[in-house]
Scaffold this active site. Structure first.
Site, PDB file in Angstrom:
ATOM      1  N   ALA A   1       0.848  -1.192   0.000  1.00  0.00           N
ATOM      2  CA  ALA A   1       0.000   0.000   0.000  1.00  0.00           C
ATOM      3  C   ALA A   1       0.883   1.242   0.000  1.00  0.00           C
ATOM      4  CB  ALA A   1      -0.899   0.001   1.228  1.00  0.00           C
ATOM      5  N   LYS A   2       0.301   2.376  -0.258  1.00  0.00           N
ATOM      6  CA  LYS A   2       1.049   3.632  -0.183  1.00  0.00           C
ATOM      7  C   LYS A   2       0.058   4.779  -0.030  1.00  0.00           C
ATOM      8  CE  LYS A   2       5.397   4.969  -0.512  1.00  0.00           C
ATOM      9  NZ  LYS A   2       6.596   4.241  -0.087  1.00  0.00           N
TER      10      LYS A   2
END
Ligand code: NAD
Length: 406
Positions: A96-97
């Site tokens: 994720a980011k």
């Protein structure tokens, strides 16, 4: 070349080897969640994202960056990268980011705190120790993680320190985190050298970028390695007999630029990249070795501490020329491995001895290297990045299959 284009090109290189079906490819190129919000700081609105690429192996994990160039495409690419890195390192995480399109240097301390809290208010429903766990990235730091944790816990009405990593020590952070990327990079470099056995007693090193990652690895390699050149955004210095790194650090910290070091030749970043050396460590920014300069690189080995410093096109040229590139998803994974140690300790509510944490860290780094190098040695047409990607993708696909999604 955009980061996403580089990732997709690298995927193409391994799709035959992994025998990826159209369905598998489609799944890999899709995102599990794309959340967007407009954050309000003193009446100004800023675009913000939290994106999960894949979560078959575990909750999302990846940093949050505050930068004026953040875009949805960039956050997606970085989330994809985290899926690969976490899978290669065998961490129980997906990728994720997050990011906010803002120039944080224009904000006051008070506004930075408001922004951090607004980010959590926008996305807290999607975050949590078993959902998606942020960490610091470009222009975010332990102080910001602390504001974010505090806002999250207020909204949830309970403590949950494992919902975010890279926190200050007092809130459950890890003593490993500060220089973990460089520590991990050094382990990977030394394992690599053990395997390729260069016929030299003293290994020469050149380092591009003298910030957190570059300066710390220089500190760790000195004086056993001869560091002949270093640079930052203001330019580089070269001393064929070897720089005294303790002095270079003093100069960098007191004047803000390594070029103020006396007694070395001043060189440009372009010249530094093309120096003859055993190891070139790239610890600055992306797209530094491209089709434009790949045929002029004279280093024998390249260690990517930065994310994406060598483009996919340049990779092919370097591979043909016999230059080994130790890829970012392996070389700079120390940060997320330290984050994992922090998360596991917070979750268990257990205070683990530092020696145990260090052993876990080192063994995770070494085993990822061994697997990557073994495939690289066997698969002659692969560069090391293709090997790392193949191992990572294979685990993600296996997890998706085990869940009955494929
Ligand atoms: P930083 O901001 O502390 O340092 C970056 C350094 O690069 C600075 O010295 C800057 O002057 C220099 N620089 C910028 N542009 C340059 C150029 N064109 N030529 C030469 N030098 C230049 O950042 P950092 O935390 O050290 O991160 C460096 C890279 O490593 C980034 O790509 C980052 O994503 C990656 N990385 C860092 C970590 C970490 O934990 N610090 C973890 C994973 C990846």
């Amino acid at each position: 070349m955009s980061i996403l284009a580089s990732i997709e090109k690298n995927l193409e290189k391994i799709s035959d080897f992994l025998n990826l079906s159209n369905r598998e490819m489609k799944l890999l190129l899709s995102y599990k969640a794309v959340h967007h919000a407009k954050l309000d700081v003193n009446g100004n609105k800023y675009d913000a994202w939290r994106i999960i690429h894949n979560n078959a192996l575990g909750p999302g994990k990846g940093g949050i960056r505050f930068h004026s160039k953040v875009s949805e495409e960039e956050v997606k690419a970085l989330a994809f990268w985290m899926s690969l890195k976490n899978s290669l390192m065998e961490l129980p995480y997906g990728g994720a980011k997050g990011g906010v399109r803002i120039d944080p240097k224009k904000l006051s301390e008070e506004e930075l705190q408001q922004l951090s809290r607004a980010y959590i208010r926008a996305f807290y429903k999607y975050l949590g120790q078993d959902k998606d766990i942020p960490a610091p990235d470009v222009y975010t730091n332990p102080k910001i993680m602390a504001y974010m944790l505090d806002e999250f816990e207020k909204l949830k009405g309970k403590h949950e320190p494992a919902m975010i990593t890279g926190k200050p020590l007092i809130l459950g952070g890890s003593p490993l985190r500060g220089d973990a990327t460089s520590r991990g990079g050094k382990i990977i470099l030394e394992e690599f050298l053990k395997h390729v056995k260069p016929k030299k007693k003293t290994i020469e090193v050149v380092i591009q970028g003298f910030g957190n990652a570059g300066m710390n690895i220089a500190k760790m390699l000195f004086p056993n390695y001869k560091i002949i050149a270093v640079s930052d955004s203001k330019g580089g210095i070269l001393l064929q007999d070897g720089l005294n790194i303790a002095d270079v650090i003093d100069v960098k910290q007191s004047t803000g630029a390594v070029v103020n070091y006396e007694g070395a030749t001043k060189i440009s970043n372009k010249e530094l990249l093309e120096l003859e050396t055993d190891v070139l460590i790239l610890a600055a920014i992306e797209n530094q070795i491209t089709l434009a300069n790949a045929d002029r690189i004279k280093a024998k080995y390249i260690l990517e501490l930065a994310n994406g410093p060598v483009t996919a096109d340049a990779d092919s040229v370097l591979h043909e020329r016999g230059i080994d590139v130790i890829p970012d998803i392996l070389a700079n994974a120390g940060g997320v491995v330290a984050s994992y140690c922090e998360w596991a300790q917070n979750r268990a509510g257990n205070i683990l001895p530092e020696e145990y944490i260090l052993n876990t860290f080192e063994s995770k780094m070494r085993s990822a290297f061994m697997k990557t190098f073994a495939l690289y040695s066997k698969q002659k047409d692969f560069d090391m990045r293709s090997s790392a990607y193949a191992i990572a993708i294979k685990r993600i696909i296996a997890a998706e299959k085990a869940r009955g999604h494929l």
